[in-house]
Design an enzyme around this catalytic site. Structure first.
Site, PDB file in Angstrom:
ATOM      1  N   GLY A   1      39.567  19.642  26.191  1.00  0.00           N
ATOM      2  CA  GLY A   1      38.544  18.637  26.403  1.00  0.00           C
ATOM      3  C   GLY A   1      37.169  19.068  25.979  1.00  0.00           C
TER       4      GLY A   1
ATOM      5  CD  GLU B   1      34.448  32.060  30.901  1.00  0.00           C
ATOM      6  OE1 GLU B   1      35.113  32.524  31.837  1.00  0.00           O
ATOM      7  OE2 GLU B   1      34.452  32.545  29.755  1.00  0.00           O
TER       8      GLU B   1
END
Length: 756
Positions: A482, A723
């Protein structure tokens, strides 16, 4: 650069494809329902499986009654340790075989009567329908002989032992005499922090569709690492790797939880082999909590000593995290303290304790996200002690080189990120006194924190094919969860080959394709981009060679450095040819090039780079909160993140990734925690009704900016963005709450009771 600024560049044509805000290529398939996920592939005679979970933390099964389950109409088989076919045991984790880290546990499911955690699968029911399978599973009745179990992390912290660490992720560091420097420092902060266990909640729960044809296996699976999953299954089921095909074109979120094969995957494959039927096993949300690991709980001590000007004289950061007796890996909690602040005396230690719980695993920015919370909260508290602006304190201690090892920073623009963020957020309007800012009855607080995530690459193999019609086909088994991974590689290939984006097709998500790096550790984009760049360079050279061999070609006699790829061909100042013309003249239907990096080469490069450089994405998180003085309710009202993430490939998907990380960090700060019953080891809140992730009403507008300055040591200068957004976020919230209320919350999440 903001997303709006990138859009402006797109409409004015001021850039190539790299850097522009390009829509995801898989968007139409997903929004129209054409995309099929792991649990949506039809097969004739498809059967459905459901798991039976142990309800004790440790012990043995003395009996297991399956008669009532077998009597349910439609039940095909009930597999237990008494009748299940054997799987080979999981390989031990070893850096000599880096793919071995995919092993989630040493437990050989249904090959033992031992129970190692509350929730361990002890039986699998296979039936003609999902409803029959789940109902029959509820009727399986195991009898246990329980053994003493350690399931309370806080109570077992004293049993922790030092973590050994390794060359890439060391567990300790010493520079100078931090204890003596702390004792002599005129200003000291010495705090104990705690963070809870967290559980993965991807929008797509784990699901597997397994089909055996003789000794050949086809597996539809949402995975973050196709090559490692394939190798693991080959080892466990005793078949060659090339007898297994893993198909994973669409993954509905992962965040680390789909980086390893868990019980559902292995038992679906086992059930399909045992029954001779295609089998689908889709975990319930509760099943995910029982069988898929998450983030470890932690306790941390951060002690800082400073002089009156705010210069750090001592930095001590120690931690305790947990693994399971049957698996899991320690997290690099003190990693951020190696890199963020210049201090002449540094002491870092990581310790680990084993519990009788489900193995922990990777979860977005493992180690760094929770270690960053403690460090950045302590730095903020030191600013209060000194009466110093928290941004100024950070800039006073901004290092010129790696604080522990002295390596050069490959790229670091944290000062610029803070300067831009402070200006855009209106930091100068902050009243430095605690509890002094109000909006009506709400207490208003502003907080900052540094974001940090180390960067690296891993091996990936890529082929790029140029067809006679000018179509460029990139082939790599990369993972699309995604985040727009395939779109980013298409943009890179379009620029490298000088073709329109619509003339690039990316084939991915299939083990029959050249193997990709995993979508873990923010490494996939840079790793695959390295291969795309190399393969495109080879391809351009091959096409030019064809052209030079063709009589009458305007490229005859031209050197590679004299031509450029643009307008669908190769051109120099005086002329050129389209790819279609070159291939037609040469009588070729296509030309292909391949790039590949070996694992030994990767390991040698990684160790070499680790000794030479500090590579990391960084950023500045700015948060504003409103706190109800009567109830303690916290509302995040404004957010700005400014990031130094190197080159941004896709402005739209990059902004989405950064915002998503921030949202996850807000959840970590204010609501997320996995609650363990300390008597039984049972997870007490195994659903989204009781495990609270942020919803739309919890999140304000999140402004995201990035500097878009390339790292010269990375392909295209990119660093990875998956991240970095979560790091610093929880600390920014906690620091804003401290400013609003005067209260420092040391244990997450920041709930109402901690502010009353």
């Amino acid at each position: 650069m903001s997303i709006k600024e990138a859009e402006t560049e797109r409409t004015t044509g001021a850039t190539k494809y790299v850097g522009r805000a390009v829509d995801r290529l898989d968007g139409p398939a997903k929004t129209t329902g054409q995309a099929r996920f792991a649990a949506e592939h039809p097969y004739p005679d498809l059967a459905y499986a459901a798991l039976v979970h142990a309800n004790i933390a440790r012990g043995r099964i003395t009996a297991i009654d399956t008669a009532a389950a077998r009597a349910v109409q439609g039940v095909i088989e009930v597999l237990t340790h008494e009748n299940a076919p054997a799987m080979n045991p999981a390989p031990k984790v070893s850096l000599l075989d880096i793919s071995s880290v995919v092993s989630s546990t040493s437990v050989n499911y249904l090959a033992t009567d031992e129970v190692h955690w509350n929730g361990q699968p002890v039986a699998v029911v296979v039936a003609e329908t999902l409803e029959a399978a789940r109902y029959a599973a509820s009727l399986v009745a195991p009898v246990y002989r329980e053994s003493p179990a350690a399931v309370d992390f806080a109570a077992e912290v004293h049993n922790a032992v030092p973590e050994k660490g390794n060359l890439i992720l060391p567990g300790r560091a010493d520079k100078g005499d931090a204890a003596a420097a702390l004792a002599a420092a005129p200003f000291v902060v010495d705090l104990e922090f705690a963070t809870p266990q967290h559980t993965h909640n991807a929008i797509e729960p784990h699901a597997t569709t397994a089909v055996w044809e003789g000794d050949r296996l086809t597996l539809h699976e949402g995975t973050q690492n196709i090559p490692w999953l394939r190798k693991h299954l080959a080892q466990r089921f005793g078949v060659p790797e090339d007898a297994i095909r893993v198909l994973s074109p669409f993954v509905g979120g992962g965040f680390g939880g789909k980086g390893r094969p868990w019980a559902g995957t292995l038992l679906a494959v086992l059930a399909a082999r045992a029954t001779g039927r295609p089998v689908r096993l889709a975990l319930t949300r509760e099943g995910v909590y029982h069988t898929v690991g998450g983030r470890t709980a932690s306790t941390q001590r951060v002690a800082l000593g400073a002089d009156a000007q705010g210069r750090l004289t001592a930095l001590i950061h120690t931690s305790v995290s947990r693994t399971a007796r049957v698996g899991g890996m320690p997290e690099q909690i003190t990693e951020v303290s190696r890199h963020l602040y210049a201090a002449p005396n540094i002491h870092l230690r990581q310790n680990v304790v084993q519990l009788d719980l489900l193995s922990n695993t990777f979860m977005r920015a493992p180690g760094e996200s929770i270690g960053n919370f403690a460090l950045e909260s302590a730095v903020d508290e030191l600013a209060w002690e000194l009466g110093m602006d928290p941004i100024e304190l950070r800039m006073v201690n901004e290092p010129e080189r790696g604080p522990v090892g002295g390596q050069r920073f490959a790229h670091r623009m944290l000062r610029e990120a803070y300067a831009l963020g402070a200006e855009r957020f209106g930091w100068r309007e902050r009243d430095p006194r605690p509890g002094a800012m109000r909006d009506g009855r709400w207490l208003v607080g502003m907080g900052v924190a540094t974001a940090h995530h180390s960067s690296m690459r891993m091996p990936a193999t890529v082929t790029v094919r140029l067809d006679a019609d000018g179509m460029v086909v990139v082939r790599c088994g990369l993972h699309e969860m995604g985040m727009g991974a395939a779109t980013a590689q298409a943009q890179i290939a379009a620029d490298e080959m000088g073709v329109p984006l619509e003339s690039v097709r990316v084939e991915y998500g299939d083990s029959d394709l050249p193997p990709s790096a995993g979508a873990i550790g923010s490494v996939q984009t840079a790793s695959v981009a390295t291969g795309v760049l190399a393969a495109c360079a080879k391809l351009r050279k091959s096409v030019l060679t064809l052209a030079r061999r063709t009589p009458g070609s305007p490229l005859k006699g031209r050197k590679l450095e004299e031509v450029e790829a643009r307008d669908g061909g190769l051109y120099y100042r005086g002329g050129g040819q389209t790819y279609t013309e070159i291939l037609a003249a040469a009588g070729r239907g296509h030309v292909e090039a391949k790039s590949k990096e070996t694992m030994p080469g990767f390991l040698a490069r990684t160790v070499r780079d680790h000794r030479r450089w500090v590579k990391a994405a960084t950023g500045a998180q700015f948060c504003e909160v409103r706190v109800d003085p009567d109830t303690g309710e916290v509302r995040v009202s404004r957010w700005l993140g400014v990031f130094d993430v190197g080159t941004v490939i896709n402005a739209r998907t990059a902004a989405s990734q950064l915002r998503g990380g921030i949202v996850m960090g807000i959840g970590m700060a204010l609501s997320e925690q996995t609650l363990i019953d300390h008597r039984t080891g049972r997870i007490m809140n195994p659903s989204l009704a009781e495990y609270h992730v942020p919803v739309h009403a919890d999140i304000p507008r999140i402004d995201v900016h990035y500097l878009n300055e390339p790292d010269p040591t990375m392909p295209l200068g990119l660093l990875g963005i998956g991240e970095i957004g979560i790091t610093g976020a929880a600390a920014a919230v906690a620091n804003a709450v401290r400013h609003a209320t005067g209260k420092r919350v040391l244990d997450l999440p920041i709930t109402l009771d901690k502010l009353r």
